[in-house]
Design a protein around this motif. Sequence first.
Motif, PDB file in Angstrom:
ATOM      1  N   ASP A 236       0.957  -1.161  -0.047  1.00 25.85           N
ATOM      2  CA  ASP A 236      -0.056  -0.132   0.119  1.00 25.85           C
ATOM      3  C   ASP A 236       0.938   1.301  -0.036  1.00 25.85           C
ATOM      4  O   ASP A 236       1.672   1.503   0.747  1.00 25.85           O
ATOM      5  N   ALA A 237       0.660   2.188  -0.945  1.00 29.39           N
ATOM      6  CA  ALA A 237       1.325   3.274  -1.192  1.00 29.39           C
ATOM      7  C   ALA A 237       0.653   4.511  -1.113  1.00 29.39           C
ATOM      8  O   ALA A 237      -0.266   4.582  -2.238  1.00 29.39           O
ATOM      9  N   THR A 238       0.746   5.517  -0.914  1.00 32.52           N
ATOM     10  CA  THR A 238       0.123   6.842  -0.938  1.00 32.52           C
ATOM     11  C   THR A 238       1.026   7.893  -0.980  1.00 32.52           C
ATOM     12  O   THR A 238       2.344   8.140  -0.442  1.00 32.52           O
ATOM     13  N   GLU A 239       0.745   8.878  -1.895  1.00 32.11           N
ATOM     14  CA  GLU A 239       1.870   9.898  -2.185  1.00 32.11           C
ATOM     15  C   GLU A 239       0.805  11.515  -2.379  1.00 32.11           C
ATOM     16  O   GLU A 239      -0.117  11.464  -3.285  1.00 32.11           O
ATOM     17  N   ASP A 240       1.484  12.493  -1.799  1.00 33.33           N
ATOM     18  CA  ASP A 240       0.728  13.728  -2.038  1.00 33.33           C
ATOM     19  C   ASP A 240       1.898  14.475  -2.856  1.00 33.33           C
ATOM     20  O   ASP A 240       3.090  14.606  -2.210  1.00 33.33           O
ATOM     21  N   PHE A 241       1.761  15.196  -3.903  1.00 32.28           N
ATOM     22  CA  PHE A 241       2.889  16.033  -4.520  1.00 32.28           C
ATOM     23  C   PHE A 241       2.588  17.092  -5.330  1.00 32.28           C
ATOM     24  O   PHE A 241       1.321  17.192  -5.601  1.00 32.28           O
ATOM     25  N   ASP A 242       3.352  17.907  -5.485  1.00 29.39           N
ATOM     26  CA  ASP A 242       3.192  19.279  -6.107  1.00 29.39           C
ATOM     27  C   ASP A 242       3.752  18.978  -7.487  1.00 29.39           C
ATOM     28  O   ASP A 242       4.968  18.328  -7.677  1.00 29.39           O
ATOM     29  N   PHE A 243       3.452  19.983  -8.500  1.00 25.95           N
ATOM     30  CA  PHE A 243       3.992  19.941  -9.814  1.00 25.95           C
ATOM     31  C   PHE A 243       3.812  21.343 -10.513  1.00 25.95           C
ATOM     32  O   PHE A 243       2.894  21.928 -10.204  1.00 25.95           O
ATOM     33  N   ASP A 244       4.416  21.724 -11.585  1.00 30.89           N
ATOM     34  CA  ASP A 244       4.081  22.581 -12.244  1.00 30.89           C
ATOM     35  C   ASP A 244       3.716  22.239 -13.523  1.00 30.89           C
ATOM     36  O   ASP A 244       4.210  21.466 -14.286  1.00 30.89           O
ATOM     37  N   ASP A 259       4.667  28.099 -13.388  1.00 29.64           N
ATOM     38  CA  ASP A 259       4.858  27.926 -11.922  1.00 29.64           C
ATOM     39  C   ASP A 259       3.469  28.060 -11.277  1.00 29.64           C
ATOM     40  O   ASP A 259       2.764  29.120 -11.452  1.00 29.64           O
ATOM     41  N   SER A 260       3.038  26.924 -10.535  1.00 27.59           N
ATOM     42  CA  SER A 260       1.680  26.983 -10.448  1.00 27.59           C
ATOM     43  C   SER A 260       1.584  26.398  -8.865  1.00 27.59           C
ATOM     44  O   SER A 260       2.496  25.702  -8.259  1.00 27.59           O
ATOM     45  N   ASP A 261       0.152  26.087  -8.150  1.00 29.97           N
ATOM     46  CA  ASP A 261      -0.042  25.532  -7.135  1.00 29.97           C
ATOM     47  C   ASP A 261      -0.578  24.130  -7.401  1.00 29.97           C
ATOM     48  O   ASP A 261      -1.278  23.732  -6.396  1.00 29.97           O
ATOM     49  N   ALA A 262      -0.461  23.659  -8.614  1.00 29.80           N
ATOM     50  CA  ALA A 262      -1.047  22.359  -8.681  1.00 29.80           C
ATOM     51  C   ALA A 262      -0.496  21.305  -7.816  1.00 29.80           C
ATOM     52  O   ALA A 262       0.739  21.123  -7.417  1.00 29.80           O
ATOM     53  N   PHE A 263      -1.450  20.348  -7.516  1.00 36.37           N
ATOM     54  CA  PHE A 263      -1.115  19.522  -6.418  1.00 36.37           C
ATOM     55  C   PHE A 263      -1.946  18.097  -6.977  1.00 36.37           C
ATOM     56  O   PHE A 263      -2.910  18.289  -7.773  1.00 36.37           O
ATOM     57  N   ALA A 264      -1.499  16.909  -6.484  1.00 34.52           N
ATOM     58  CA  ALA A 264      -2.176  15.533  -6.840  1.00 34.52           C
ATOM     59  C   ALA A 264      -1.810  14.515  -5.843  1.00 34.52           C
ATOM     60  O   ALA A 264      -0.952  14.765  -4.900  1.00 34.52           O
ATOM     61  N   THR A 265      -2.510  13.628  -5.608  1.00 34.99           N
ATOM     62  CA  THR A 265      -2.441  12.342  -4.884  1.00 34.99           C
ATOM     63  C   THR A 265      -2.601  10.914  -5.577  1.00 34.99           C
ATOM     64  O   THR A 265      -3.152  11.064  -6.737  1.00 34.99           O
ATOM     65  N   ARG A 266      -1.655  10.160  -5.219  1.00 35.12           N
ATOM     66  CA  ARG A 266      -1.766   8.630  -5.867  1.00 35.12           C
ATOM     67  C   ARG A 266      -1.938   7.816  -4.682  1.00 35.12           C
ATOM     68  O   ARG A 266      -1.254   8.040  -3.795  1.00 35.12           O
ATOM     69  N   ASP A 267      -2.748   6.871  -4.831  1.00 32.23           N
ATOM     70  CA  ASP A 267      -2.829   5.690  -3.843  1.00 32.23           C
ATOM     71  C   ASP A 267      -2.724   4.586  -4.746  1.00 32.23           C
ATOM     72  O   ASP A 267      -3.344   4.278  -5.612  1.00 32.23           O
ATOM     73  N   GLU A 268      -1.727   3.598  -4.315  1.00 29.56           N
ATOM     74  CA  GLU A 268      -1.543   2.479  -5.136  1.00 29.56           C
ATOM     75  C   GLU A 268      -1.892   1.274  -4.226  1.00 29.56           C
ATOM     76  O   GLU A 268      -1.224   1.339  -2.982  1.00 29.56           O
TER      77      GLU A 268
END
Length: 622
Positions: A236-244, A259-268
Amino acid sequence: MNPLSVFALAALVATSSLSTPANAQDDTVDLGTVVLSGGLTPVAANAYGRASTIITAQEIIDRGITTVQDALRAVPGVSVNGSGGNFTQVRIRGGEGNHTLILIDGVEAAGGDGEYILSGLETANIERIEVLRGPQSVFYGSNASAGVINIITRKGGIGDEFRATFEAGDGTTLTGFASKRNEKGGVSFNFSRARDDGWDFSDDGGEEDKTDRQTMIIKADYQILPALELGFSFRDATEDFDFDSNSFTATNADEYVVDSDAFATRDEQTFNLYAEVSPLNGRLTHRLSIEQTENERTDNGGAPTETSTDAIKYLMSIGLDEEPVAAADQLLNVLIEKERDSSSSNPDFERNTDSIALEYRGGFESGLDLQAGVRLDRNDPFEAASTWTLGVSHTLDNGVRLHASKGTGIVNPSYFELYADAFGFVGNPDLEPERNESTDLGVEVPFLDGRGYVDITIFDETLTDEISSVSLTAGGFTYENQTGDSTREGVEVSGQLAVTDDLDLRASYTYLEAENPDGSAEIRRAEREFAFGATLRAFDDKATFAANLRRISSLPDTQFFGSFETVELPSITTLDVSARYALNNTVSLTSRVVNLTDEDTMEVWGYAGRPRQAYVGIDARY
């Protein structure tokens, strides 16, 4: 560079000027390890006809490597491209990212139809990484057209084992491992929590793009009866991350990566449950396994996209020479597999595949080893597809090993390519699977009484029906199978040398020509990649110092705005260094510096690479 002339020269040296006994390298360079992923059952490396690289846990420690993608950067034939620190694609021999199948403990890491994006998988509790180059679809089906990467986590040895690591610097990483095992089996648990403070991917002086990842893995296996083994693994893996993000409507380079405040999450989540029965004193084995992969991604707090793959597999192995399967020189494997995958991006569609595969392996007293296999996939909604493979390995009396292989692989169209109705794209339900045919020829040469070796492989691959995006007359885009062949050819070189008892050197080199049917270069595949490393042990082996140099040149990429011009990115040269000092038998201090010279790098057009960053840590084992 002429690949054929390089290989011919190496073969001439191998067969005419060496007189090293066949077993001389056993003292220092182990060429007889087992490739767990090389067939339907494990294959001895010196009997494996395809080109492969195995990165062991000890090599990972000695080189100061902390993520899987960094470990792969020094593997010949492999291109690693990151648009920031949490979106990394891997390409083998010029194939696309979804042409390489990534496994974690033998289970597909990507659910559904997509490729797996490497985003900082920690290496602290990894036992080995196996990289198999060339088509592997006979054994793994679609998406193994260019190769396979199997990331194998630790399960521990006999007795009780405990390990904990902590590292701080431009981020923090905490890992833990515990296992309990006896002769019949055992259980293991590993955990990691990593926060990468990141950097500004846009290089506009904006905020740093961070990544926060947590992973937990449980594995167990036990010999219930002398002929019955049960086991399972769960990750089980979870991830929160920012990106441009990038802008396709940009009018100049400065406007492209925003350059932005974009963000995402991954759950595996991945799961594997198996039972293996071995009657007739192990000369026959039956293995039934159930595998499941579920991934979920959410961007900027929106609705999640869920992808999943479920598979049930039955494998029968027979020792044809009446030896146990694990030791048989003549072996037959039969696989029957049923797989289903789906994606919430297209809830009205799912794919079902029923497969059967046969593999024969033969080892002969002459030093010749043969591996052959065929597979038939009955796809819904695609037509049936067949693949085949043939590999040969031959060890000469002087220790030189010749290896060669030929085979085919397939990649099914993705849901988006088939049914897209978003972002200006319209799907094409008439797409055909992409098909790859490969030939490679190599020689592995030990030298200096087995203190070193060099392996040279030339390869030639042809991809037909390559899927690419095209513009529509009325505006927007769709996908089509290209007419003609996409070609990939080149040379892979790797070698190691124990200069002294305390100093080891290693190097790899890749030359690649990857072209579309119209002769244009495939993007994000460097023509030349070179890696060199050194490990020095000092102070009675209490201290270890390592340096890893990487050089990339002639790397094309497309500016995805305006006229969509393809340009050559600036060459990349980076140097990473690390050190480790053992305070006692259980506790070590660690340190490392990434990109020591603070070079400006770019692996994907417009995205800045990692700047210089430093870390210190502690590693405790009991």
